[in-house]
Scaffold this active site. Structure first.
Site, mmCIF file in Angstrom:
data_model
loop_
_atom_site.group_PDB
_atom_site.id
_atom_site.type_symbol
_atom_site.label_atom_id
_atom_site.label_comp_id
_atom_site.label_asym_id
_atom_site.label_seq_id
_atom_site.Cartn_x
_atom_site.Cartn_y
_atom_site.Cartn_z
ATOM 1 N N ASP A 346 0.821 -1.214 0.000
ATOM 2 C CA ASP A 346 0.000 0.000 0.000
ATOM 3 C C ASP A 346 0.855 1.265 0.000
ATOM 4 O O ASP A 346 0.418 2.312 0.469
ATOM 5 C CB ASP A 346 -0.912 0.018 1.244
ATOM 6 C CG ASP A 346 -1.743 -1.240 1.346
ATOM 7 O OD1 ASP A 346 -2.290 -1.651 0.320
ATOM 8 O OD2 ASP A 346 -1.835 -1.818 2.436
ATOM 9 N N SER A 371 2.477 6.901 0.501
ATOM 10 C CA SER A 371 1.588 6.052 1.287
ATOM 11 C C SER A 371 0.218 6.115 0.640
ATOM 12 O O SER A 371 -0.390 7.185 0.577
ATOM 13 C CB SER A 371 1.512 6.526 2.741
ATOM 14 O OG SER A 371 0.520 5.813 3.445
ATOM 15 N N ARG A 372 -0.262 4.965 0.156
ATOM 16 C CA ARG A 372 -1.537 4.965 -0.555
ATOM 17 C C ARG A 372 -2.724 5.056 0.393
ATOM 18 O O ARG A 372 -3.849 5.249 -0.044
ATOM 19 C CB ARG A 372 -1.637 3.722 -1.440
ATOM 20 C CG ARG A 372 -0.585 3.700 -2.531
ATOM 21 C CD ARG A 372 -0.822 2.616 -3.577
ATOM 22 N NE ARG A 372 0.271 2.613 -4.534
ATOM 23 C CZ ARG A 372 1.288 1.773 -4.511
ATOM 24 N NH1 ARG A 372 1.345 0.844 -3.573
ATOM 25 N NH2 ARG A 372 2.245 1.828 -5.402
ATOM 26 N N VAL A 373 -2.489 4.877 1.674
ATOM 27 C CA VAL A 373 -3.539 5.139 2.666
ATOM 28 C C VAL A 373 -3.532 6.617 3.005
ATOM 29 O O VAL A 373 -4.577 7.256 3.140
ATOM 30 C CB VAL A 373 -3.330 4.271 3.918
ATOM 31 C CG1 VAL A 373 -4.349 4.615 4.991
ATOM 32 C CG2 VAL A 373 -3.435 2.799 3.556
#
Length: 527
Positions: A346, A371-373
């Site tokens: 992620d 950070s894909r979150v």
């Protein structure tokens, strides 16, 4: 005189009668055993015949007590991955089915211990009190059993917590060339979980024994080993042990997650894991693919990392955060294994050798890290104080490259460059020194308000330390609001900024007194 022999004879009769009853009630149980024989032994693998009913990934036992995993199940023979010292095995030795898959001991008794993937202690502290075992290969939690990743996992590193936040249940890849500080980031994250009720599992895959010993010593000295399980395979271990190590460590971590606890697992590193799997596959005559890796190399890592998640309340609400580490060669992040893992995880934290050589530690390349979150796993106070920081830092890096050509810079551009240099200086951090949340917020807020801009660059380290120390003066009620969903109000912001201003007062350069205009004329006439 005759009473004693008669009583003795009675006792004997009763004993023999009891033995007779037990003998007549005993029915021998016939258990079928399927036994084969070794036909060939190679480096880390063995070819076995005579086990027609063996299943894929079933555990088999050799005559010396060593175990192996059935990996290739062909019609005439099976290929077995050996899980121990195979120097004593020879063609013709017996092999027996166990009827079970590979499993590992789990439980609180493992905390503070150093073990191998088979669950054997390596720290010389004796046996472990564990009563449960779990298979090392387990299906990942279904999507409907998962919950969104919304709670941050603080690493104690300013550059990560502010710009590349990690959430509990996220999978964040750490990659970079060798000796750029990848393990240091993971160890700092483990150290920062002290008092946070987070269980940590550190899985050393094919590492040098000296490096593992150093890591364990650091964890013990810093008091982090009490809440950490260390799973170790060394460089001279059989490739089969190196292959099963991350799966065994994940099952240990999943036990705590399913008990409703938050868990952090570090895989250090998956480069060695991929190479061990490639070695086993080529020895077992599986067809090679790109860079000689087998075609299912993506699958072995995806089924491993997919087990990291945040469970819903119905499943206890536990989480498993994964920090896999991968090593690149000559900064080639587009190689086969790095691109595989980037697509699985992620987000990634990329460590640049150029920044490392310049002394910018941790050497995180903010431009290539993501950070894909993102902000969803970050406290609102961080989003408020660090929202524009990444953009300002990216602008600085572009302008700094442009300024190296000797071009004339206007005042606004010069201010952006000077501000960016202070951002870089503030994001520097020594190893094994995690920074608390209040200290991070104070430094980041002072950066955003440009309080560091008047400070000379050569005094930035001391100035940043002074601001961190001054963060202890922040009122408790203000600190309590850092971890809530509420935004930082203006009053709290001014309170923190005033504390930072007082800490930085002694670092501003002294202003030269202005010379009156009349004095200037007198000086000119004298000249």
């Amino acid at each position: 005189m005759n009473a004693a022999p008669e009583s003795f004879q009675g006792i004997l009769d009763q004993a023999f009668e009891g033995l007779r009853q037990v003998r007549e009630s005993f029915t021998p149980q016939l258990a079928p055993r399927e036994v084969g024989a070794i036909t060939n032994v190679s480096t880390g693998i063995a070819k076995v015949s005579g086990l027609p009913s063996v299943g894929f990934e079933e555990l088999v036992q050799f005559s010396g007590g060593m175990f192996g995993i059935a990996f290739n199940v062909d019609e005439g023979e099976i290929g077995v991955v050996l899980l121990g010292d195979y120097g004593q095995l020879h063609a013709g030795d017996e092999v027996e089915r166990t009827g079970r898959v590979m499993d590992v001991a789990v439980g609180d008794g493992l905390l503070g211990r150093v073990i191998d993937p088979l669950g054997q202690p390596l720290d010389g502290l004796g046996s472990m009190a564990v009563g449960k075992r779990l298979p090392i290969e387990r299906p990942a939690a279904p999507i409907m059993d998962r919950a969104p990743v919304i709670v941050p996992l603080q690493t104690g590193l300013k550059v990560v917590d502010a710009l590349i936040p990690i959430g509990r249940g996220q999978r964040e890849l750490i990659l970079g060339d060798r000796q750029t500080g990848k393990t240091a980031i993971a160890i700092d994250t483990i150290l920062n979980q002290r008092g946070e009720n987070v269980v940590c599992v550190y899985c050393a895959i094919g590492q040098r024994a000296s490096a593992v010993a150093k890591t364990v010593a650091v964890l013990r000295d810093k008091g982090a080993l009490d809440y950490t399980v260390v799973v170790v395979t060394e460089g001279n271990d059989p490739p089969g042990l190196t292959y099963i190590a991350p799966y065994a460590a994940t099952s240990i971590a999943e036990h705590f997650m399913e008990a409703g606890r938050d868990v952090l697992i570090v895989y250090d590193d998956l480069t060695q894991h991929a190479q061990a799997y490639r070695e086993l596959s080529l020895l077992l005559r599986r067809p090679p693919g790109r860079e000689a890796f087998p075609g299912d190399i993506f699958y072995i890592h995806s089924r491993l990392l997919e087990r990291a998640t945040h469970l819903g309340k119905e499943r206890g609400g536990g989480s498993l955060t994964a920090l896999p580490i991968i090593e690149t060669e000559a900064q080639n992040i587009s190689a086969y294994i790095p691109t595989n893992l980037i697509s699985i995880t992620d987000g990634q934290i990329y460590l640049s050798p150029s920044l490392f050589e310049l002394g910018v530690l941790p050497a995180v390349d903010v431009g290539k890290s993501v950070s894909r979150v993102g902000g969803k796993a970050q406290w609102a106070v961080y989003r408020a104080v660090a929202g524009d920081l990444k953009l300002a830092y990216a602008q600085f890096e572009e302008l700094e490259t442009f300024a190296r050509f000797g071009a004339r810079l206007d005042d606004d551009t010069r201010k952006i460059i000077e501000h960016g240099r202070r951002i870089r200086a503030c994001l520097k951090q020594p190893e094994l020194a995690p920074v608390s949340v209040p200290a991070q917020i104070t430094v980041l807020l002072a950066l955003t308000a440009k309080l560091f801009d008047p400070v000379p660059l050569d005094r930035m380290t001391d100035a940043e330390s002074a601001v961190r120390e001054a963060a202890a003066k922040i009122p408790a009620e203000v600190c309590g609001r850092f971890e809530t969903a509420a935004k930082l109000n203006d009053e709290d912001r001014q309170t923190i900024l005033e504390i930072a201003r007082q800490a930085l007062a002694g670092f501003h350069p002294k202003q030269e007194p202005a010379v009156p205009a009349q004095s200037k004329d007198v000086l000119t006439e004298k000249a």
